[in-house]
Enzyme design. Structure first.
Site, PDB file in Angstrom:
ATOM      1  CB  THR A 141      -0.956  -0.003   1.203  1.00 12.17           C
ATOM      2  OG1 THR A 141      -0.192  -0.112   2.405  1.00 12.17           O
ATOM      3  CG2 THR A 141      -1.940  -1.172   1.123  1.00 12.17           C
TER       4      THR A 141
ATOM      5  CB  THR B 123       1.450   5.390   3.887  1.00 11.00           C
ATOM      6  OG1 THR B 123       0.671   6.451   3.347  1.00 11.00           O
ATOM      7  CG2 THR B 123       2.262   5.895   5.066  1.00 11.00           C
ATOM      8  CB  CYS B 124       2.613   0.147   3.991  1.00 12.89           C
ATOM      9  SG  CYS B 124       1.078   0.407   4.910  1.00 12.89           S
ATOM     10  CB  SER B 125       5.115   0.404  -0.521  1.00 11.57           C
ATOM     11  OG  SER B 125       4.486  -0.848  -0.399  1.00 11.57           O
TER      12      SER B 125
END
Length: 169
Positions: A52, A54-56
């Site tokens: 996703t 922000t996560c990546s």
């Protein structure tokens, strides 16, 4: 909901192994969290989903970039947990360059998120049940620090914030 001073719940997550090592076969392998955390200092961060935005782009790369500083501050392992299967977590870790730096742990049925009281229902967005975003310091199986994001933000669970807390002792 989990709080500082609580113990890691008795939950099994899964980790994808690209090659057999230390008794772990190729493919998904169970990780008993109580056993894995015993006697160690763990920097843990949880994200709503692998791959996703922000996560990546920020969360995982921040912990990879600060891995040496975490180790220098006494952290034995860094764990990334997401409500995804072990195959997805393995692929995300490979793509991000996390191998040997961050353990990519799959909470496929959200058992860990539920046990902590940190599940997040994103069904309306087509994502189903997920984990809230947070970071934590776990020492010998006990939560010593918890940085829980509010309202989908990304302001307190980043690597730099947890690292400063670890370094402050």
């Amino acid at each position: 909901m989990i709080k500082v001073g609580d113990a890691v719940p008795a939950v099994t997550l899964f980790e994808y192994m690209d090659e057999p090592t230390g008794g772990c076969s190729i493919g998904p392998n169970p990780v008993d969290l109580k056993q894995a955390a015993a006697g160690k200092t763990i920097a843990l961060f949880a994200v709503p989903g692998a791959f996703t935005p922000t996560c990546s782009a920020q969360h995982l790369p921040g912990f990879i970039a600060e891995a040496a500083a975490f180790r220098a501050a006494g952290v034995d392992e860094i764990w990334c947990v997401s409500v995804n299967d072990a195959f997805v977590m393995g692929a995300w870790g490979r793509e991000a360059g996390a191998k040997g730096v961050v353990r990519m742990l799959a909470d496929g049925s959200a058992d860990f998120a539920k046990a902590l009281g940190l599940e997040l229902d994103l069904t309306a967005k087509g994502l189903g049940l997920r984990s809230q975003r947070y970071s934590a310091l776990i020492v010998d199986g006990v939560f010593k620090q918890l940085n829980l994001e509010g309202g989908g933000g990304y302001t307190v669970s980043d690597a730099q914030t947890l690292l400063k807390q670890v370094q402050a002792g």
